[in-house]
Write a protein that holds these residues in place. Structure first.
Motif, PDB file in Angstrom:
ATOM      1  N   ASP A   7       0.833  -1.212   0.000  1.00  0.00           N
ATOM      2  CA  ASP A   7       0.000   0.000   0.000  1.00  0.00           C
ATOM      3  C   ASP A   7       0.865   1.259   0.000  1.00  0.00           C
ATOM      4  O   ASP A   7       0.580   2.219  -0.714  1.00  0.00           O
ATOM      5  CB  ASP A   7      -0.944   0.001   1.215  1.00  0.00           C
ATOM      6  N   ARG A   8       1.940   1.248   0.787  1.00  0.00           N
ATOM      7  CA  ARG A   8       2.808   2.431   0.818  1.00  0.00           C
ATOM      8  C   ARG A   8       3.572   2.596  -0.484  1.00  0.00           C
ATOM      9  O   ARG A   8       3.767   3.697  -0.973  1.00  0.00           O
ATOM     10  CB  ARG A   8       3.796   2.335   1.990  1.00  0.00           C
ATOM     11  N   PHE A   9       4.026   1.478  -1.044  1.00  0.00           N
ATOM     12  CA  PHE A   9       4.884   1.541  -2.241  1.00  0.00           C
ATOM     13  C   PHE A   9       4.083   1.907  -3.498  1.00  0.00           C
ATOM     14  O   PHE A   9       4.594   2.554  -4.412  1.00  0.00           O
ATOM     15  CB  PHE A   9       5.585   0.188  -2.434  1.00  0.00           C
ATOM     16  N   ALA A  10       2.826   1.484  -3.531  1.00  0.00           N
ATOM     17  CA  ALA A  10       1.952   1.750  -4.680  1.00  0.00           C
ATOM     18  C   ALA A  10       2.589   1.327  -6.010  1.00  0.00           C
ATOM     19  O   ALA A  10       2.899   2.159  -6.867  1.00  0.00           O
ATOM     20  CB  ALA A  10       1.558   3.226  -4.734  1.00  0.00           C
ATOM     21  N   PRO A  11       2.784   0.029  -6.175  1.00  0.00           N
ATOM     22  CA  PRO A  11       3.438  -0.462  -7.396  1.00  0.00           C
ATOM     23  C   PRO A  11       2.548  -0.345  -8.641  1.00  0.00           C
ATOM     24  O   PRO A  11       1.327  -0.263  -8.522  1.00  0.00           O
ATOM     25  CB  PRO A  11       3.694  -1.942  -7.084  1.00  0.00           C
ATOM     26  N   LEU A  25      -4.273  -1.491  -6.173  1.00  0.00           N
ATOM     27  CA  LEU A  25      -3.091  -0.658  -6.417  1.00  0.00           C
ATOM     28  C   LEU A  25      -2.684  -0.574  -7.885  1.00  0.00           C
ATOM     29  O   LEU A  25      -2.099   0.418  -8.310  1.00  0.00           O
ATOM     30  CB  LEU A  25      -1.907  -1.209  -5.600  1.00  0.00           C
ATOM     31  N   CYS A  26      -2.900  -1.638  -8.657  1.00  0.00           N
ATOM     32  CA  CYS A  26      -2.301  -1.639 -10.000  1.00  0.00           C
ATOM     33  C   CYS A  26      -3.161  -2.397 -11.018  1.00  0.00           C
ATOM     34  O   CYS A  26      -2.641  -3.208 -11.776  1.00  0.00           O
ATOM     35  CB  CYS A  26      -0.872  -2.164  -9.959  1.00  0.00           C
ATOM     36  N   HIS A  27      -4.458  -2.097 -11.017  1.00  0.00           N
ATOM     37  CA  HIS A  27      -5.369  -2.656 -12.022  1.00  0.00           C
ATOM     38  C   HIS A  27      -5.350  -4.182 -12.052  1.00  0.00           C
ATOM     39  O   HIS A  27      -5.541  -4.786 -13.106  1.00  0.00           O
ATOM     40  CB  HIS A  27      -5.040  -2.110 -13.423  1.00  0.00           C
ATOM     41  N   GLY A  28      -5.058  -4.793 -10.917  1.00  0.00           N
ATOM     42  CA  GLY A  28      -5.068  -6.253 -10.828  1.00  0.00           C
ATOM     43  C   GLY A  28      -3.821  -6.929 -11.345  1.00  0.00           C
ATOM     44  O   GLY A  28      -3.740  -8.165 -11.354  1.00  0.00           O
TER      45      GLY A  28
END
Ligand code: 6DK
Ligand code: ZN
Length: 371
Positions: free
Chosen positions: A255-259, A300-303
């Motif tokens: 969640d913090r990194f937001a890949p 976070l990243c569209h799955g």
């Protein structure tokens, strides 16, 4: 929602021979030759189960290609790539990647390139929106291979090569690697150690392999300080410890990194029947852990969650763990249920112990350094 699947018969042709170091075959000393523990059997049975239960029909089958030397050398040194080729060219087989028990059979160079290229193709399909997530059932595994050394059955670091490809060619700048193989993802960690654009998180059995690797205090260096996390779970850790590590470390870190992309080093050797580790996960554990990771990828990243097969040495149980994983990845269920659930229910009710909680808490403290 579409799940991609990469498999190829050549993956089963990577010939690891007999014994090779772990149990040196020496009939003259009374040491019986045995097939290498990293042999095709468990992976073949995973593929067979996926096919036989009907799940294969739900997947978008993606054809792998061989990674090019240019793609390999985004991660590995040219000298190391050449070393693997030279070992692979040996007529009678019997080559080795570096540590004496990472066999390179005749032709394994091309097969290892097909494994890395399988991951590249999956990541590409995800970036193009052709698939949401995916699973590459590859051999040889990759997560122990460093820039210039093969080890622990690994020749090329499939995940690292895919991560670099995603960054260089697909506009996916921030890549998170989650590694729940029972052994430390040391190669991936080393490759990205000073790079804050790739977050590596490894959950593994403390001190299992490589020896003296994967401790809490290994957190990256230089610009990458804080972008490597390790949860060295004590032997005997099971469902409760792993789920706690997911909730306390993996999910908050993601969640913090937001890949832009999550890659999973998907070893199934932390299951209770595995001969190469002493952890106690079940198929239900992999299902639950996968559910959480799929949720993070959706958020976070569209799955975009792409998994590479790593370890998993129980021919009879690995397939059910992999099936649970794939059912969660696809959001479907099959008629097949874990045939050993009743057996393991009797001996996986271990409590969540203080020495497990401590290493998870130590890793959780480091999450806030990620931004
Ligand atoms: N060797 C893997 O599953 C590979 O992570 C695991 C490799 C384990 C090697 C066995 C072992 C030692 C131990 C101590 C000292 C020397 C050698 F890469 C994967 F296949 F995924 O314990
Ligand atoms: Zn492993």
């Amino acid at each position: 929602m579409t799940t991609g699947y990469v498999f190829h018969p050549e993956y089963l042709w990577h010939d690891t021979g007999t014994s090779a170091g772990l149990l040196p075959a020496d009939p003259t000393a009374g040491v019986q030759p045995a097939v290498h523990v990293e042999n095709p059997d468990a992976k073949r049975r995973v593929h067979e189960l996926i096919h036989a239960c009907g799940l294969l029909g739900e997947l978008m089958v993606i054809e792998p290609r061989r990674a090019t030397v240019e793609e390999l050398t985004r991660v590995h040194t040219a000298a190391y790539v050449q070393h693997i080729k030279t070992q692979s060219d040996l007529r009678g087989g019997g080559g080795d990647a570096g540590d004496g028990f990472s066999p390179v059979g005749h032709g394994s160079y091309d097969i290892a390139r097909l494994a890395a290229g399988g991951l590249i193709e999956l990541v590409t399909a995800a970036a193009h929106g052709d698939i949401t997530n995916g699973y590459a059932l590859v051999r040889p595994p990759g997560h122990h291979a460093t820039a210039n050394q093969g080890m622990g059955f690994c020749l090329f670091n499939n995940i690292a090569i895919a991560a670099r490809h995603a960054q260089a060619e697909l506009g996916l700048a921030r890549v998170a690697v989650v590694d729940w193989d029972a052994h430390h993802g040391n190669g991936t960690q080393a490759i990205f150690n000073d790079d804050p654009s790739v977050l590596t998180i490894s959950l593994h059995q403390a001190g299992c392999f490589p020896p003296d690797s994967g401790w809490n205090h290994e957190n990256g260096t230089g610009d990458g300080t804080g972008y490597a996390l390790n949860v060295p779970l004590p032997p005997g850790s099971g469902h409760a410890a792993y789920l706690n590590a997911m909730h306390q470390v993996v999910l908050p870190a993601l969640d913090r990194f937001a890949p832009d992309l999550i890659l999973l080093a998907n070893g199934f050797d932390a299951n209770v029947f595995d001969p190469l580790a002493r952890q106690m996960l079940t198929a239900a554990s992999y299902r639950e852990m996968t559910r959480l990771l799929v949720g993070a990828a959706d958020r976070l990243c569209h799955g975009r969650l792409i998994a590479a097969h790593e370890g998993g040495y129980s021919p009879f149980y690995t397939p059910y763990c992999a099936l649970a994983f794939l059912e969660e990845l696809t959001g479907t269920t099959t008629h097949v249920t874990d045939p050993l659930a009743a057996v393991v229910a009797g001996y996986t009710a271990e409590p969540f112990l203080p020495h497990q909680r401590e290493v998870i808490a130590a890793a959780a403290q480091l999450v806030e350094r990620i931004s």
